[in-house]
Design a protein around this motif. Structure first.
Motif, mmCIF file in Angstrom:
data_model
loop_
_atom_site.group_PDB
_atom_site.id
_atom_site.type_symbol
_atom_site.label_atom_id
_atom_site.label_comp_id
_atom_site.label_asym_id
_atom_site.label_seq_id
_atom_site.Cartn_x
_atom_site.Cartn_y
_atom_site.Cartn_z
ATOM 1 N N LYS A 125 100.284 -74.868 30.087
ATOM 2 C CA LYS A 125 100.016 -76.300 29.974
ATOM 3 C C LYS A 125 100.144 -77.001 31.313
ATOM 4 O O LYS A 125 99.366 -77.909 31.630
ATOM 5 C CB LYS A 125 100.961 -76.932 28.944
ATOM 6 N N ALA A 126 101.116 -76.582 32.115
ATOM 7 C CA ALA A 126 101.290 -77.188 33.434
ATOM 8 C C ALA A 126 100.082 -76.941 34.324
ATOM 9 O O ALA A 126 99.591 -77.855 35.009
ATOM 10 C CB ALA A 126 102.560 -76.630 34.084
ATOM 11 N N SER A 129 97.075 -78.904 33.110
ATOM 12 C CA SER A 129 97.236 -80.309 33.483
ATOM 13 C C SER A 129 96.994 -80.516 34.970
ATOM 14 O O SER A 129 96.396 -81.516 35.383
ATOM 15 C CB SER A 129 98.648 -80.782 33.108
ATOM 16 N N GLY A 465 99.128 -85.088 34.928
ATOM 17 C CA GLY A 465 98.373 -84.218 34.025
ATOM 18 C C GLY A 465 98.439 -84.649 32.580
ATOM 19 O O GLY A 465 98.425 -83.809 31.676
ATOM 20 N N VAL A 466 98.499 -85.955 32.330
ATOM 21 C CA VAL A 466 98.595 -86.454 30.950
ATOM 22 C C VAL A 466 97.610 -87.603 30.754
ATOM 23 O O VAL A 466 97.114 -88.198 31.709
ATOM 24 C CB VAL A 466 100.024 -86.951 30.634
ATOM 25 N N LYS A 510 100.577 -91.196 25.943
ATOM 26 C CA LYS A 510 100.888 -90.083 26.848
ATOM 27 C C LYS A 510 100.876 -90.553 28.300
ATOM 28 O O LYS A 510 101.715 -90.135 29.108
ATOM 29 C CB LYS A 510 99.905 -88.929 26.635
ATOM 30 N N GLY A 514 104.321 -90.446 30.438
ATOM 31 C CA GLY A 514 104.287 -89.661 31.663
ATOM 32 C C GLY A 514 104.672 -90.482 32.875
ATOM 33 O O GLY A 514 105.445 -90.040 33.735
ATOM 34 N N GLN A 621 105.648 -79.840 37.041
ATOM 35 C CA GLN A 621 104.524 -80.188 36.164
ATOM 36 C C GLN A 621 104.873 -79.833 34.724
ATOM 37 O O GLN A 621 104.598 -80.606 33.796
ATOM 38 C CB GLN A 621 103.272 -79.430 36.592
ATOM 39 N N VAL A 625 104.883 -82.536 31.669
ATOM 40 C CA VAL A 625 103.894 -82.382 30.596
ATOM 41 C C VAL A 625 104.570 -82.065 29.267
ATOM 42 O O VAL A 625 104.239 -82.637 28.226
ATOM 43 C CB VAL A 625 102.873 -81.290 30.966
ATOM 44 N N ASP A 629 104.662 -84.172 25.748
ATOM 45 C CA ASP A 629 104.249 -83.579 24.476
ATOM 46 C C ASP A 629 105.344 -83.682 23.412
ATOM 47 O O ASP A 629 105.058 -83.665 22.219
ATOM 48 C CB ASP A 629 103.877 -82.107 24.671
#
Length: 845
Positions: A125-126, A129, A465-466, A510, A514, A621, A625, A629
């Protein structure tokens, strides 16, 4: 002996000596002889097409290439051996942190329940993103993102042409289309493809940048299977560069093999160094002896040929393919960085080693073999390598996906009203990270007005990354199982979640969360790690961020937006070499396996520093992220594994489980991720306080969601003095997770608990069965048929149009087909302690 035979023998000897010298004795004589035989056979097949009239000259030319490849392969083999040793030792060291090795492996794959942490899932996911967020940030900075939103096919063709002209040897002609926007978009896409390529190479791949690369072709297995082999081959062959694609292989056999691979969906799985995009993959030693017959790379003649194929057998939208390629690279890299160059083989090897190591201890082996808990490890891995997203029987998979999509677009029109229960979760997340509940509520409420903020704010969110789920079509993953089949159904779902406002809601919150977490890190950047708030230290520690990592990232200037400072993962790229060397030396002193690897391919120092920057950036990251989530509940690999149970769509078990799990992603995420996270955060007092805040406040916000939903349907709010009202609010808010669905649900007319167990499609199936029964009995089936039709009509319950649709059409038809229906409906509503603002029976007169 003939002249030809005389000449052939010394030529063969020269070939033999060339290979043996290149490989420094690493190949046996029989292997070298086999390679020479294959190269000579290929040369003879080409003889009639070549200016060279001597097969032996051709062999020597081929052997020069073989020797160079083998020299590179030998170096890569040594490097990858070291990488795999490092990976194995890193895995065992991580698992040794746990008394239960099964729990340790689960944490490594999908994160620890309630803590998450630096798992393969978190790394994946990192990286996604990082790549996608960075891509969107650069496109927005270049002011070309709105142009992509138009999804213009001809403009996409211009982008493809510009990407085609970006060549590693600088012989291309960027700007050939005359479109500045297309050229700029191509530049940005190529930049991030290059970043993903370099990271994969550092993780163990060996990818060469080649001319003519546009984006990773997203071969649509649905379209390919539908066309069939003969038509696919007929459509594809005229578009290919025959010499680069086939070489000396038979084109028909080559394309047959390519068709089988693409139609099977194997290209969708993440297989480490084995799964690299074939267009740019280096052919390692295992493939060299068979390279003339086994490579299945499709090289196109031109950008237009590539794009025409893309329209016919790809995903149609070039930007979608570019993002998909980056996401694929991210998942592949995350697996390789943890499990080495052959992730599945390493996973199996480590499991067997742990089973053997703990053979005499049943408590430790029960999580590794022969139990449901051990089976979940395989489920986690299948989620991570993409195996569960490859359909088996394609027709069955498409039917199942379409039926579930129909349920989504006909049942989730008011999902955004249910999503108000996210707000207390955001407040709880703020508290866990050392902020206050009040700050979490303030952020959530401000985001409703601010949406994703201005350009500067959006750039910060994209660097984190969001906040772009709506753009890339990932919103549905919050509430449903995702099959991953491209096509009209996926695009329709994407559009629907914009219309029901759940996409904007998710992106806004998000983005806000973030930025809040990033801003909080910047506010304490002058403090040493030991003086950070206790909750923040604990959460950072889950992602292996300690005093050394904290000091490195805070040593460089923060990102600034709208007059405020933000700490973003990209800062790891700007840490000085001197500071990184000091950090690396400290790692060596502690025996950290990441610091012991020499790098034979490049100067050891530069390569080592690059990998350290990768790892440092990924830790921050992943922290940001994953925290987002958890604040805006989104399932990860652990939750998806429970929803899929290691099955594939297009199978009886796979589709049955997907139907059953539809709409259960949110409650499963609450049980698996949110409630344990709050309930196990610290000491008993902190845990109790957290739960005593979260569950009651989710119930309160659940009541607000119920009230908004009732008003959208023309009803008054429910009586707050009735216990049944708060039972419904408890369920609506999600405070009880999945259990609340069964304990407090109002199943409604003709519905029972099994409808909840089997998913919404079972209710529709039950209605169809009752309609059929009524027809068989010669009863009037029209009222039930109409109600079933309306309840499965896409968009019928969009919260801002439902009341108008009901009063203008639905109520009139229901009363016409079933006189007295509306008064009975009104009585049922009064029995639940609320009523209609305007009684339907009066409105239709």
């Amino acid at each position: 002996m003939t002249q030809t035979q005389t000449k052939t023998k010394p030529a063969r000897s020269a070939c033999f000596d060339a290979v043996r010298m290149a490989m420094a004795g690493k190949l046996e004589a029989k292997d070298i002889e086999e390679i020479i035989d294959l190269a000579r056979a290929a040369a003879l097949r080409r003889k009639s097409q070549s200016a060279l009239d001597n097969a032996d000259d051709m062999v020597m030319k081929d052997m020069d290439d073989v020797a160079r490849d083998m020299a590179t392969a030998a170096t890569l083999e040594r490097r990858n051996t070291l990488l795999n040793i490092q990976a194995r030792e890193g895995i065992l060291a991580r698992i040794a942190e746990y008394d239960d090795p099964g729990k340790g492996m689960a944490a490594l794959l999908a994160g620890e329940r309630g803590k998450m942490g630096l798992s393969v899932d978190a790394r994946s996911k990192a990286l996604r993103s990082n790549y996608v967020g960075g891509l969107l940030a650069d496109l927005e900075a270049a002011r070309v993102l709105p142009k992509l939103g138009q999804r213009d096919k001809e403009f996409n063709r211009l982008i493809a042409r510009e990407l085609w002209e970006i060549r590693p040897d600088k012989t291309g002609k960027p700007g050939i289309t005359g479109s500045r926007d297309a050229q700029e978009i191509a530049r940005v896409i190529h930049k991030w493809q290059g970043a993903a390529l370099a990271r994969q190479n550092r993780a163990g791949a060996a990818i060469r940048e080649m001319p003519g690369y546009i984006v990773r072709q997203r071969h649509d297995m649905v379209k390919i299977r539908k066309a069939g082999m003969a038509r696919w081959m007929a459509d594809t062959l005229p578009r290919l560069d025959a010499q680069r694609t086939f070489g000396d292989a038979d084109p028909a056999k080559y394309l047959e093999s390519a068709y089988e691979a693409l139609a099977s969906g194997i290209h969708l799985r993440h297989r480490g160094a084995e799964g690299i995009d074939a267009l740019t993959a280096f052919r390692g030693p295992g493939n060299l002896a068979r390279r003339l017959s086994e490579q299945r790379v499709l090289h196109f003649k031109s950008a237009d040929d590539w794009y025409d194929y893309h329209l016919q057998y790809g995903s149609r939208d070039l930007m979608e393919s570019a993002i998909n390629g980056l996401q694929y690279a991210a998942s592949n890299t995350a697996l390789m960085e943890t499990f080495g160059t052959n992730p599945r083989a390493m996973f199996d090897l480590v499991l067997k080693r742990l089973q053997a190591q703990h053979r005499g201890d049943p408590k430790k082996t029960k999580g590794l073999k022969g139990t449901l808990r051990a089976q979940t490890l395989d489920w986690y891995f299948m989620e991570l390598d993409g195996a569960t997203r490859i359909p088996q029987a394609l027709t069955m998979a498409r039917i199942g996906q379409s039926l579930r999509a129909l349920q989504s677009v006909s049942k989730m029109g008011s999902a955004v009203l249910s999503a108000v229960a996210d707000v207390p979760v955001m407040a709880a997340a703020a508290k866990l990270h050392g902020a206050s509940h009040l700050r979490g509520y303030a952020t959530a409420l401000r985001d409703l007005v601010r949406y994703r903020g201005n350009e500067e704010g959006r750039r910060i969110a994209e660097l984190i990354g969001v906040g772009y789920d709506g753009f890339v079509g990932d919103v549905i993953a919050r509430f449903d199982s995702v099959d991953g089949l491209p096509g009209f159904t996926s695009r329709a779902m994407h559009t629907f979640f914009k219309l029901n406002l759940l996409g904007p809601w998710t992106d806004a919150h998000k983005t806000g969360m973030g930025m809040m977490f990033s801003r909080q890190l910047a506010q304490v950047a002058n403090d040493g790690f030991s003086t950070l708030p206790k909750g923040l230290r604990r959460e950072l520690g889950h992602y292996k961020i300690g005093p050394d990592e904290w000091d490195l990232v805070r040593s460089v200037p923060m990102q600034r937006a709208n007059g405020l400072d933000y700490l973003v993962p990209e800062q790891a790229r700007r840490v000085s070499d001197a500071d990184l060397r000091t950090y690396r030396d400290n790692l060596k002193l502690t025996g950290n396996p990441k610091a012991r690897l020499p790098e034979p391919d490049t100067p050891a120092d530069a390569r080592s520093l690059a990998r350290l920057r990768d790892d440092l950036e990924t830790r921050f990251q992943a922290y940001l992220v994953e925290s987002v989530d958890a604040a805006v509940p989104t399932p990860g690999a652990r939750e998806r594994a429970f929803m899929h149970m290691g099955t594939q769509s297009g199978t009886l078990a796979g589709d049955a489980i997907r139907f059953m799990m539809q709409f259960k992603a949110f409650p499963i995420t609450m049980i698996s991720k949110i409630l344990p996270r709050v309930g196990r955060a610290g000491g008993w007092r902190e845990n109790t306080t957290g739960l005593l805040h979260l569950i009651p406040m989710m119930t309160v916000f659940g009541y607000l969601g119920l009230t908004a939903q009732d008003i959208s349907r023309g009803k008054t709010p429910r009586d707050p003095s009735m216990p049944a009202t708060w039972g419904a609010a408890f369920t609506k808010g999600g405070g009880a997770g999945l259990y609340g669905d069964f304990l407090f649900a109002n199943y409604g007319y003709g519905r029972g608990i099994m409808s909840r167990v089997h998913g919404p499609s079972s209710g529709t199936l039950d209605d169809l069965s009752r309609i059929y029964g009524a027809i068989r009995r010669a009863d009037d089936a029209a009222p039930l048929a109409f109600r079933t039709l309306v309840s499965n009509l896409p968009g019928n319950n969009l919260f801002y149009t439902k009341a108008a649709l009901d009063y203008l059409l639905v109520y009139r038809m229901q009363e016409l087909l079933n006189p007295g229906y509306l008064r009975r409906m009104e009585r049922r509503t009064r029995s639940r302690h609320h009523r209609y603002i305007l009684r339907p029976s009066e409105a239709i007169r």
